[in-house]
Design a protein around this motif. Structure first.
Motif, PDB file in Angstrom:
ATOM      1  N   ASP A  78       0.723  -1.187   0.330  1.00 25.24           N
ATOM      2  CA  ASP A  78       0.268   0.401   0.226  1.00 25.24           C
ATOM      3  C   ASP A  78       0.672   1.268   0.706  1.00 25.24           C
ATOM      4  N   LEU A  79       2.046   0.832   1.092  1.00 26.04           N
ATOM      5  CA  LEU A  79       2.770   2.596   0.921  1.00 26.04           C
ATOM      6  C   LEU A  79       3.189   2.953  -0.675  1.00 26.04           C
ATOM      7  N   THR A  81       2.344   1.763  -3.427  1.00 24.60           N
ATOM      8  CA  THR A  81       1.407   2.417  -4.400  1.00 24.60           C
ATOM      9  C   THR A  81       1.128   3.459  -3.891  1.00 24.60           C
ATOM     10  N   GLN A  82       0.619   4.288  -3.258  1.00 25.41           N
ATOM     11  CA  GLN A  82       0.590   5.275  -2.899  1.00 25.41           C
ATOM     12  C   GLN A  82       2.001   6.685  -3.073  1.00 25.41           C
ATOM     13  N   ALA A  83       2.844   5.973  -2.778  1.00 23.73           N
ATOM     14  CA  ALA A  83       4.658   6.443  -3.570  1.00 23.73           C
ATOM     15  C   ALA A  83       3.999   6.927  -5.093  1.00 23.73           C
ATOM     16  N   GLU A  85       1.631   6.814  -6.203  1.00 28.08           N
ATOM     17  CA  GLU A  85       0.367   7.770  -7.345  1.00 28.08           C
ATOM     18  C   GLU A  85       1.153   8.861  -7.014  1.00 28.08           C
ATOM     19  N   ASP A  86       1.559   9.606  -5.902  1.00 27.35           N
ATOM     20  CA  ASP A  86       2.137  10.532  -4.990  1.00 27.35           C
ATOM     21  C   ASP A  86       3.198  11.199  -6.076  1.00 27.35           C
TER      22      ASP A  86
END
Length: 270
Positions: A78-79, A81-83, A85-86
């Motif tokens: 999740d982290l 993926t979020q990175a 996306e950011d």
């Protein structure tokens, strides 16, 4: 006998016979029990053994560890993926900002180019009018003589009457009447009133008839400003050194002397 024996508080209390006997019996019973136990001996006692089953602590440990590892892995994914996306959002924002800046730059460049083209066109117009004034000045005497010796008749008189009747009307780009006009719309309507169909725009009207010299004008001739075939303005010569034309939004349709705005040339249709 003691000299204090007769005092009751100093006498030793007599023991009750029944309590003495009871204590003796109890002591004897205890001794008997001890004797019997001793006689029986240690061989008669059996050891007490009891097996206590302890719960298996590791029965659910592997499952818990696996679940914890899976949860940790999911958090890591999740982290990550979020990175991503950011990072994508940041890149997109930078691209949008760059595109906007480029669009603004192009718009400003286009605006400047249009302003420069407009200024150039205005300068060319002023130069053309100045040249026309110079030409007209050289022939103004002949124009006056020709005008004074001519009088409008027939269709020419009707055209002149039509345009003079519109003096004072508003100028509107693209206007064709009945109360607002542009320059070519007024000329077209005037000649249409006598059955002559002219082109709609100034450029075509400047070549619609026979080219005539400004020194040989007759009432009813079409005056044009600019070059034949690329004129930017037209009007109708009404005689006496005057013309009628729809000039601009600030003046509307006016009757003016040729000296007010000398034309570049003229064509004769009638």
């Amino acid at each position: 006998m003691s000299h204090t024996a007769h005092i009751p508080s100093h006498r030793k209390p007599r023991r009750n016979a029944s309590k003495t006997a009871l204590r003796a019996g109890v002591a004897g019973g205890v001794l008997s029990t001890i004797a019997v136990a001793a006689a029986a001996g240690p061989a008669q006692a059996e050891p007490v053994t009891q097996t206590i089953e302890m719960p298996t602590l590791t029965s659910g440990l592997s499952t818990a560890v696996a679940a914890s590892a899976e949860a940790t892995q999911q958090v890591a994914l999740d982290l990550e993926t979020q990175a991503h996306e950011d990072a994508a959002a940041t890149t997109a924002a930078k691209a949008a900002k760059t595109a906007k800046a480029e669009a603004v730059r192009k718009a400003e460049a286009k605006k400047k180019a249009e302003a420069a083209a407009k200024a150039k066109a205005e300068a060319a117009l002023r130069a053309s009018r100045s040249e026309a004034r110079t030409t007209l000045s050289a022939t103004s005497g002949s124009v006056s003589v020709a005008s004074s010796s001519s009088s409008a008749t027939g269709s020419a008189a009707s055209v002149i009457s039509f345009v003079k009747a519109q003096v004072g009307d508003a100028y509107v780009s693209g206007g064709t009447g009945p109360n607002s006009w542009d320059c070519s719309g007024l000329v077209q309507a005037a000649f249409r009133s006598v059955g002559v169909d002219l082109p709609r725009v100034s450029q075509a009207q400047s070549t619609a008839g026979t080219q005539v010299s400004l020194s040989n004008l007759q009432p009813g001739d079409i005056l044009y400003w600019g070059s034949a075939g690329s004129a930017y303005h037209v009007g109708v010569y009404v005689g006496g050194g005057q013309f009628v034309g729809a000039q601009n939004p600030s003046t509307g349709v006016v009757l003016r002397s040729l000296d007010y705005d000398p034309p570049s040339g003229a064509v004769r249709v009638l």
